[in-house]
Design an enzyme around this catalytic site. Structure first.
Site, PDB file in Angstrom:
ATOM      1  N   GLU A 129       1.597  -1.174  -0.126  1.00  0.00           N
ATOM      2  CA  GLU A 129      -0.021   0.169   0.280  1.00  0.00           C
ATOM      3  C   GLU A 129       1.227   1.242  -0.287  1.00  0.00           C
ATOM      4  O   GLU A 129      -0.102   2.073  -0.755  1.00  0.00           O
ATOM      5  CB  GLU A 129      -1.069  -0.016   1.365  1.00  0.00           C
TER       6      GLU A 129
ATOM      7  N   HIS B  47      -9.590  -6.446  10.839  1.00  0.00           N
ATOM      8  CA  HIS B  47     -10.768  -5.328   9.289  1.00  0.00           C
ATOM      9  C   HIS B  47     -11.901  -4.170   9.746  1.00  0.00           C
ATOM     10  O   HIS B  47     -12.649  -4.281   8.623  1.00  0.00           O
ATOM     11  CB  HIS B  47     -10.847  -6.987   8.204  1.00  0.00           C
TER      12      HIS B  47
END
Lengths: 440, 327
Positions: free
Chosen positions: B60, B129
């Site tokens: 990322e 998450h």
């Protein structure tokens, strides 16, 4: 058995004083008979029986101040005379708690009201109507910010309002009945008088102000006027505009009119001319014929001109309804009648509660000019001085001519200087061309 | 007006902008050949080819940094975070570079970048998450942050985001990808900094954004059965923030409940409550209530996850408290 209650005789009435019983316990009474004399803040009225029967009990003593809606007497059958009264008699000095309790209207009507006001969900708790103010003297009043703002805007004394929120917090639902006028508002300042009067102390603690002169008894009307004028002068941004009116034509017109009317025709006064001139000027300048309530301006359709009248013990200002529509003769007759009855306390509330513009005339007392205090919720008041012979320039020469100074006090929140000047020009125009007063 | 899902509305906004402007490119993990983990970019690689729909390594920080460079050089990249949870790895690039380059360069360099992906919980992805990051990104000047709740808004705000000259944090309501709604055809931009009144009411103001908005509408329906008329406001733009719509509503209703999935302290709800007391203090009849996520890392078990996030019952209860109908 029927209870006789202190009636509500006008929108502003919160309580009345029972001056004198005109019937005694045991007397037979017929519907319409006068039972007692009661005094509201401005007038004395007769309390009439609503049905036939016998006066079985009187529940309050003479001199007692009674909140509206509270029982003062019982009418029943002859057998019931003298039987124990359903409610204890209330002596004048015991009335001090009453105003707070009296704000709690009977539960039934409050329930109906809260059902009707479905848009106010907080009222659904239905508790507010039954709650009694349960606050120790000096205890901090808890209220939501909204309630505090509404109380300030509407002049409601929160210490007299019961709170149903957590910890006794006064919430919107508690104050709405006062804001909407469904319950009569415990006015912040209005409470001072009864509380003061109802706290008799055998040896009052001397204060700095005391011991300097003899305390003068203030009639209720003077207290009421004083309170209203204080609120007006402290709360309204007054300003003043003066105009000089040439009265030569008006005086000639009046002389001619009165000559033709004869002795019994009701003589037209300078004041009548001023009332008519002001009414026509209000019609031409509707921006002056407004009221200012709760931060908002309201246009008034009818032109109702109040006339301040000095009476024994104070001041009262009944009004000429629809003054712009009335002839000078009608205005003259009506004002004379109002004046006469005002001096003997014979006005009805409908005659002095209301009005859209006030005239205060000290012309008969030989004054040059003066400024008056606005009669709220109106936005202006016209002060009339004496007609005086004044040196004026006419055709290039100084000669004597009758002149009258008129001063308008205006609420600057509602009216600006130019608007006021235009209005005064209009009044002046009518007075200086009096034929227009007769023809309009 | 066509009815489409939140997912399809989002895809159509990107496809239309890619048609219109060839500087628009997509980057992200598995967004090309696989079609995207949540199928948001499904089919776009066939339409626009691998040069404009770029599958990236699982890195990322790397691809976000690359996208910032592409934006500085004149492209309009749209970066997918598979979920916003992974943006922590790119936070340095987002906060230190994307948000500050325009400022550092005295306005000479813009970063017309969109970073998008599902935000929040409700789909059993467990603690690592399941984050609601609107207050986190909303905190930094230099970023624009939006959180649309309806298919119409997700399309209109994506069009606006791609055309915006500054970096936009585009927080999608992952749990709402399959929900349907009417969407305007074509070029229907939704401006930033303007909240939406999702339902008009008079008695209490319910405020939220994203996944909670449909839940608030259900709560309002339930309250209507009791004769209570709730107004529902969808903030939808976190930064810039539209205080006026909220303040105006509270001036009318005198009461507010702010609802959020995220934790209570230092949250969007905290900000809303602060704004209301600053600007509508004299109109409040009750303290502002916040309904927030439970103060624990998000649970995995379905029953615990449901218990950890605001529910219709909690919202109705809070609304009744500010109405003084229950203690």
């Amino acid at each position: 058995m029927a209870e006789v209650i202190m009636p509500k005789m006008g929108d502003a009435m919160e309580e009345g004083t029972l001056l004198k019983w005109l019937k005694a316990v045991g007397d037979e009474v017929a519907e319409g008979d006068a039972l007692a004399e009661i005094e509201t803040d401005k007038v004395t009225l007769e309390l009439e029986a609503q049905e036939d029967g016998f006066l079985t009990n009187t529940l309050v003593e003479e001199g007692a101040v009674v909140p509206i809606g509270e029982s003062v007497a019982i009418i029943g059958t002859q057998d019931e005379v003298g039987q124990s009264a359903p409610a204890p008699a209330v002596a004048p000095e015991e009335r001090q708690e009453a105003p707070a309790e009296a704000e709690q209207v009977p539960a039934s009507s409050a329930d109906e009201a809260s059902e009707a006001a479905a848009a106010q969900p907080a009222e659904k708790s239905g508790e507010s109507a039954q709650q009694v103010v349960d606050r120790k003297p000096g205890e901090r009043v808890r209220a939501s910010p909204l309630v505090k703002r509404l109380a300030q805007e509407h002049g409601i004394d929160l210490s007299q309002v019961a709170g149903t929120g957590p910890g006794g917090r006064i919430i919107n639902g508690d104050i709405q009945p006062y804001v909407s006028g469904e319950k009569s508002a415990p006015q912040a300042a209005a409470q001072e008088t009864p509380v003061e009067a109802a706290t008799p102390s055998p040896s009052p603690a001397p204060s700095a102000a005391e011991g300097k002169g003899v305390k003068v008894d203030m009639p209720k009307i003077k207290r009421t006027t004083g309170k209203r004028m204080s609120e007006s002068k402290l709360g309204i941004p007054h300003y003043y505009v003066t105009s000089d009116v040439d009265m030569e034509a008006a005086l000639a017109f009046r002389k001619e009119a009165n000559a033709s009317l004869g002795e019994d025709g009701g003589r037209v006064s300078v004041n009548d001319l001023v009332v008519k001139a002001a009414a026509l000027a209000l019609r031409d300048n509707p921006n002056v014929n407004r009221t200012f309530v709760g931060g908002e301006l309201y246009q008034q359709e009818s032109i109702d001109v109040n006339i301040a009248i000095a009476i024994d013990g104070g001041l009262i200002a009944p009004f000429v309804p629809g003054a712009d529509q009335k002839s000078l003769g009608e205005i003259s007759r009506l004002t004379k009648d109002l004046g006469k009855r005002a001096r003997v306390g014979g006005l009805t509330l409908e005659e002095y509660q209301g009005g859209t513009f006030t005239i205060s005339n000290l012309g008969m007392f030989d004054v040059d000019e003066f400024i008056a205090v606005i009669n709220p919720p109106q936005v202006a008041i016209l002060a009339i001085g004496s007609v005086q012979e004044t040196p004026v320039v006419k055709n290039g020469e100084v000669v004597a001519g009758p002149r009258m100074k008129i001063t308008l006090s205006a609420d600057h929140r509602a009216l600006d200087g130019a608007e006021v000047a235009t209005f005064l020009q209009s009044v002046k125009k009518y007075l200086e061309n009096p034929m227009m007063l007769a023809l309009s | 007006m066509p009815v489409m899902t939140y997912r399809d509305a989002l895809r159509s906004a990107m496809a239309e902008e890619m048609e219109r402007d060839e500087s628009v490119v997509l980057l992200g993990e598995d967004i090309g050949i696989y079609g995207g983990t949540h199928l948001v970019t499904n089919g776009l690689i066939d339409q626009f080819g691998p040069k404009r729909v770029i599958d990236t390594p699982i890195a990322e920080g790397g691809f976000t940094g690359a996208a910032i460079g592409m934006a500085m050089a004149g492209l309009r990249p749209v970066v997918e975070m598979m979920t916003w949870n992974f943006s922590f790895l790119a936070a340095d690039q987002i906060i230190q570079n994307a948000a500050k380059l325009r400022y550092f360069s005295g306005g000479q360099v813009n970063v017309p970048l969109v970073i998008r992906g599902p935000n929040g919980g409700g789909v059993q992805l467990s603690a690592q998450h399941t984050h609601s990051l609107e207050n986190f990104y909303g905190h930094f000047p230099g970023l624009k942050v939006v959180s649309p709740a309806t298919p119409a808004d997700v399309k209109g705000m994506m069009i606006r985001a791609i055309r915006d000259p500054d970096p936009v944090i585009f927080l999608e309501a992952g749990a709402l990808y399959g929900t349907k709604g009417e969407v305007l055809d074509g070029d229907a931009e939704v401006e930033f900094g303007k909240a939406r009144v999702a339902r008009e009411g008079t008695d209490v103001t319910l405020v939220s954004y994203g996944r909670q908005v449909p839940m608030l509408l259900r709560a309002a329906d339930q309250m209507a059965d009791d004769g209570l008329n709730a107004e529902v406001i969808d903030i939808r733009s976190i930064r810039p923030f539209d205080s006026d719509t909220i303040v105006e509503s509270v001036r009318k209703t005198h009461r507010a409940v702010v609802v959020q999935e995220q934790w209570r302290l230092f949250s969007v709800g905290s900000e809303v409550a602060a704004i209301i007391q600053e600007r509508a203090f004299d109109d409040l009849d009750a303290p502002v209530e916040r309904v927030s996520g439970a103060e624990v890392p998000a649970p995995y078990a379905r029953n615990l996850e449901i218990a950890a996030f605001p529910s219709v019952d909690q919202v109705v209860s809070a609304a009744r408290r500010v109405l003084y109908l229950e203690a």
